[in-house]
Design a protein around this motif. Structure first.
Motif, short mmCIF file in Angstrom:
data_model
loop_
_atom_site.label_atom_id
_atom_site.label_comp_id
_atom_site.label_asym_id
_atom_site.label_seq_id
_atom_site.Cartn_x
_atom_site.Cartn_y
_atom_site.Cartn_z
N GLN A 33 0.81 -4.31 -1.84
CA GLN A 33 0.85 -5.46 -2.75
C GLN A 33 1.65 -5.14 -4.02
OE1 GLN A 33 -3.13 -6.82 -3.52
NE2 GLN A 33 -3.58 -7.22 -1.35
N VAL A 34 1.48 -3.92 -4.54
CA VAL A 34 2.23 -3.53 -5.74
C VAL A 34 3.71 -3.38 -5.41
CG1 VAL A 34 2.53 -1.74 -7.49
CG2 VAL A 34 0.24 -2.44 -6.83
N LEU A 35 4.01 -2.84 -4.23
CA LEU A 35 5.41 -2.76 -3.81
C LEU A 35 6.04 -4.15 -3.77
CD1 LEU A 35 5.36 -0.15 -0.89
CD2 LEU A 35 6.60 0.07 -3.05
N ALA A 36 5.28 -5.12 -3.24
CA ALA A 36 5.81 -6.48 -3.11
C ALA A 36 5.95 -7.17 -4.47
CB ALA A 36 4.89 -7.30 -2.20
N SER A 37 5.00 -6.94 -5.35
CA SER A 37 5.02 -7.67 -6.63
C SER A 37 5.82 -6.98 -7.72
CB SER A 37 3.58 -7.88 -7.12
OG SER A 37 2.94 -6.63 -7.37
N ASP A 38 5.78 -5.65 -7.76
CA ASP A 38 6.39 -4.91 -8.86
C ASP A 38 7.60 -4.08 -8.45
OD1 ASP A 38 4.29 -5.96 -10.26
OD2 ASP A 38 3.15 -4.11 -10.37
N GLY A 39 7.73 -3.80 -7.15
CA GLY A 39 8.85 -2.99 -6.68
C GLY A 39 8.54 -1.51 -6.69
N LEU A 40 9.36 -0.75 -6.01
CA LEU A 40 9.14 0.68 -5.85
C LEU A 40 9.25 1.43 -7.16
CD1 LEU A 40 8.64 3.10 -4.00
CD2 LEU A 40 11.09 3.15 -3.50
N ILE A 41 10.21 1.06 -8.01
CA ILE A 41 10.43 1.81 -9.25
C ILE A 41 9.22 1.69 -10.19
CG2 ILE A 41 11.84 1.92 -11.34
CD1 ILE A 41 14.23 1.11 -9.67
N ARG A 42 8.63 0.53 -10.25
CA ARG A 42 7.52 0.30 -11.18
C ARG A 42 6.17 0.70 -10.60
NH1 ARG A 42 7.11 -5.36 -13.65
NH2 ARG A 42 5.84 -4.19 -15.12
N LEU A 43 6.13 1.00 -9.31
CA LEU A 43 4.85 1.39 -8.71
C LEU A 43 4.40 2.74 -9.25
CD1 LEU A 43 3.66 1.06 -5.08
CD2 LEU A 43 3.63 3.34 -6.12
N ASN A 44 3.14 2.82 -9.63
CA ASN A 44 2.53 4.10 -10.00
C ASN A 44 1.07 4.08 -9.57
OD1 ASN A 44 1.01 2.78 -12.11
ND2 ASN A 44 2.82 2.90 -13.42
N THR A 45 0.44 5.22 -9.65
CA THR A 45 -0.94 5.33 -9.14
C THR A 45 -1.91 4.50 -9.97
OG1 THR A 45 -1.15 7.39 -10.42
CG2 THR A 45 -0.60 7.59 -8.09
N THR A 46 -1.62 4.33 -11.27
CA THR A 46 -2.50 3.52 -12.10
C THR A 46 -2.49 2.06 -11.64
OG1 THR A 46 -2.11 4.97 -14.01
CG2 THR A 46 -2.97 2.76 -14.45
N ARG A 47 -1.30 1.51 -11.38
CA ARG A 47 -1.20 0.13 -10.91
C ARG A 47 -1.89 -0.03 -9.56
NH1 ARG A 47 2.93 -2.99 -13.45
NH2 ARG A 47 4.18 -1.77 -14.92
N VAL A 48 -1.69 0.93 -8.67
CA VAL A 48 -2.29 0.85 -7.34
C VAL A 48 -3.82 0.91 -7.44
CG1 VAL A 48 -2.57 2.01 -5.12
CG2 VAL A 48 -0.29 1.77 -6.14
N ALA A 49 -4.34 1.83 -8.22
CA ALA A 49 -5.78 1.96 -8.36
C ALA A 49 -6.40 0.69 -8.93
CB ALA A 49 -6.11 3.16 -9.25
N LEU A 50 -5.74 0.12 -9.94
CA LEU A 50 -6.23 -1.12 -10.54
C LEU A 50 -6.25 -2.24 -9.50
CD1 LEU A 50 -7.11 -2.58 -13.13
CD2 LEU A 50 -4.70 -3.11 -13.55
N ARG A 51 -5.19 -2.36 -8.72
CA ARG A 51 -5.13 -3.41 -7.71
C ARG A 51 -6.17 -3.18 -6.60
NH1 ARG A 51 -0.91 -7.00 -6.18
NH2 ARG A 51 -0.16 -6.58 -8.30
N ALA A 52 -6.44 -1.91 -6.29
CA ALA A 52 -7.41 -1.59 -5.23
C ALA A 52 -8.85 -1.69 -5.71
CB ALA A 52 -7.14 -0.19 -4.70
#
Length: 211
Positions: A33-52
Motif C-alpha cells: 500500500q505504501v509503495l502504491a501511495s508514496d512510491g519506492l523512494i519515500r517508503l520507509n519502515t516508519t510509514r509501513v509500520a504505521l500503515r500496518a
C-alpha cells in the motif's frame, strides 16, 4: 573509497504462530500500500509500520531493515507467480496443447496485474537488490509446472517438453514483464493476455508431435 557492507536481506525470524503470521501479513500488505501511495523512494519502515498498525520495533523483530523487508515482499510476489502456474497445472490435467498456452498466460498475467500499481516498484526492487536467485528459483518452479502440463498433453506428446517449457518460461520472466511494469488499464490487460495467448499457442501448435 569504502562503501561498507551491503545491508542484510535475511529476515530476523519467521512467524510461527497465528498471531505472528497475521502481523507479518499485515506488514506485507502495508508495504504494498505504501509503495502504491508514496512510491519506492519515500517508503520507509516508519510509514509501513504505521500503515500496518504495528510499532516499528515489531517490524524490526522480523525484518532488520528496509531492504530486507522489500526483498521479502518481492520473494512473496515471485512465490505467488510460480504458485499460480503450478495451480494452473493442477487444475488442468491432460490439457490440450492449445489450452496449455491459455492456462499459463492467464495464471501469470492475472497474478501480475492483480497488483499492477506496484509492479514498477517491484521491478526496481529486483534490480537494486540483485534478486537474480529469487527470479531463477521462481522460473525453475514455473518451468517444472509447464513441463508437467506439456508431458501430459491430451492431444499428443511433445518431443522435448522440457525445452519447450524452458522457452515459455524464459518469455514469461524475460520479455513479458514489460507488459506489467507499467500500470495497465483493464482493456490493456485483456489485450495483453489475448496477444500472449496467441503467441504461446502458435508456438506450441507448431511443435512436432512424438509418435
Amino acid at each position: 573509497m569504502e562503501t561498507g557492507s551491503p545491508p542484510p536481506l535475511t529476515p530476523r525470524k519467521s512467524p510461527r504462530q497465528g498471531r505472528a503470521v497475521a502481523t507479518v501479513d499485515a506488514i506485507f500488505e502495508a508495504t504494498l500500500q505504501v509503495l502504491a501511495s508514496d512510491g519506492l523512494i519515500r517508503l520507509n519502515t516508519t510509514r509501513v509500520a504505521l500503515r500496518a498498525g504495528v510499532s516499528v520495533g515489531t517490524l524490526y523483530q522480523y525484518f532488520p531493515n528496509k531492504q530486507a523487508l522489500l526483498f521479502a515482499v518481492l520473494e512473496r510476489h515471485l512465490d505467488m507467480l510460480a504458485g499460480a502456474i503450478e495451480k494452473a497445472g493442477d487444475h488442468n490435467p491432460y490439457p490440450a496443447k492449445e489450452m496449455i498456452a491459455e492456462a499459463v498466460v492467464k495464471a501469470y498475467l492475472q497474478t501480475q496485474i492483480a497488483r499492477a500499481e506496484v509492479s514498477p516498484a517491484l521491478y526496481r526492487i529486483a534490480m537494486e537488490l540483485d534478486a537474480r536467485a529469487l527470479i531463477e528459483a521462481a522460473a525453475r518452479r514455473s518451468a517444472s509446472a509447464i513441463e508437467a502440463m506439456l508431458s501430459t498433453s491430451g492431444n499428443g506428446r511433445f518431443a522435448d517438453p522440457g525445452l519447450l517449457a524452458q522457452t515459455l518460461t524464459a518469455a514469461l520472466y524475460g520479455t513479458v514483464p514489460p507488459f506489467c511494469h507499467r500500470i495497465l488499464s483493464v482493456a490493456d490487460a485483456h489485450e495483453a493476455e489475448k496477444q500472449l495467448t496467441i503467441m504461446f499457442r502458435s508456438y506450441l501448435v507448431a511443435q512436432p508431435r512424438q509418435d
